[in-house]
Design a protein around this motif. Structure first.
Motif, PDB file in Angstrom:
ATOM      1  N   GLN A   6       0.836  -1.202   0.000  1.00  0.00           N
ATOM      2  CA  GLN A   6       0.000   0.000   0.000  1.00  0.00           C
ATOM      3  C   GLN A   6       0.870   1.252   0.000  1.00  0.00           C
ATOM      4  O   GLN A   6       1.840   1.351   0.735  1.00  0.00           O
ATOM      5  N   GLU A   7       0.476   2.209  -0.838  1.00  0.00           N
ATOM      6  CA  GLU A   7       1.198   3.486  -0.877  1.00  0.00           C
ATOM      7  C   GLU A   7       0.752   4.369   0.281  1.00  0.00           C
ATOM      8  O   GLU A   7      -0.423   4.413   0.634  1.00  0.00           O
ATOM      9  N   LEU A   8       1.704   5.059   0.850  1.00  0.00           N
ATOM     10  CA  LEU A   8       1.435   5.995   1.935  1.00  0.00           C
ATOM     11  C   LEU A   8       1.257   7.385   1.312  1.00  0.00           C
ATOM     12  O   LEU A   8       2.217   8.094   1.068  1.00  0.00           O
ATOM     13  N   TYR A   9       0.020   7.750   1.030  1.00  0.00           N
ATOM     14  CA  TYR A   9      -0.278   9.020   0.357  1.00  0.00           C
ATOM     15  C   TYR A   9      -0.238  10.209   1.303  1.00  0.00           C
ATOM     16  O   TYR A   9       0.292  11.258   0.980  1.00  0.00           O
ATOM     17  N   LEU A  10      -0.848  10.033   2.444  1.00  0.00           N
ATOM     18  CA  LEU A  10      -1.069  11.155   3.347  1.00  0.00           C
ATOM     19  C   LEU A  10      -0.001  11.252   4.428  1.00  0.00           C
ATOM     20  O   LEU A  10       0.623  10.253   4.793  1.00  0.00           O
ATOM     21  N   GLU A  11       0.154  12.437   4.962  1.00  0.00           N
ATOM     22  CA  GLU A  11       1.096  12.673   6.055  1.00  0.00           C
ATOM     23  C   GLU A  11       0.757  11.783   7.254  1.00  0.00           C
ATOM     24  O   GLU A  11       1.645  11.229   7.897  1.00  0.00           O
ATOM     25  N   ILE A  12      -0.523  11.614   7.533  1.00  0.00           N
ATOM     26  CA  ILE A  12      -0.936  10.786   8.664  1.00  0.00           C
ATOM     27  C   ILE A  12      -0.523   9.328   8.446  1.00  0.00           C
ATOM     28  O   ILE A  12      -0.181   8.615   9.392  1.00  0.00           O
ATOM     29  N   ASP A  13      -0.532   8.866   7.185  1.00  0.00           N
ATOM     30  CA  ASP A  13      -0.086   7.504   6.886  1.00  0.00           C
ATOM     31  C   ASP A  13       1.400   7.332   7.184  1.00  0.00           C
ATOM     32  O   ASP A  13       1.822   6.316   7.737  1.00  0.00           O
ATOM     33  N   LEU A  14       2.190   8.334   6.831  1.00  0.00           N
ATOM     34  CA  LEU A  14       3.620   8.288   7.129  1.00  0.00           C
ATOM     35  C   LEU A  14       3.853   8.290   8.637  1.00  0.00           C
ATOM     36  O   LEU A  14       4.700   7.547   9.141  1.00  0.00           O
TER      37      LEU A  14
END
Length: 65
Positions: A6-14
């Motif tokens: 899964q790609e980490l798109y959002l800052e919260i995902d990072l």
């Protein structure tokens, strides 16, 4: 939490990946080449992500778990 690949798109995902100490794969956005084969996020700044002692700019790279 995240699916494999899964790609980490959002800052919260990072931030979640950093907190969970998940290995993150880094690819260059323009070529798709792998920049880093996976390491935990050591630091997040407004413009970059530090993995394995290297800074990768958010504008030039994509991040995957």
């Amino acid at each position: 939490m995240f699916a494999v690949g899964q790609e980490l798109y959002l800052e919260i995902d990072l931030k979640k990946a950093k907190l969970a100490q998940l290995p993150v794969l880094v690819k260059y956005d323009d070529s798709g080449e792998i920049a880093d084969y996976g390491g935990t996020i050591e630091e997040l700044t407004a413009d970059a992500v530090k993995i394995n002692g290297m800074y990768y700019t958010k504008a030039a790279c994509r991040y995957y778990v």
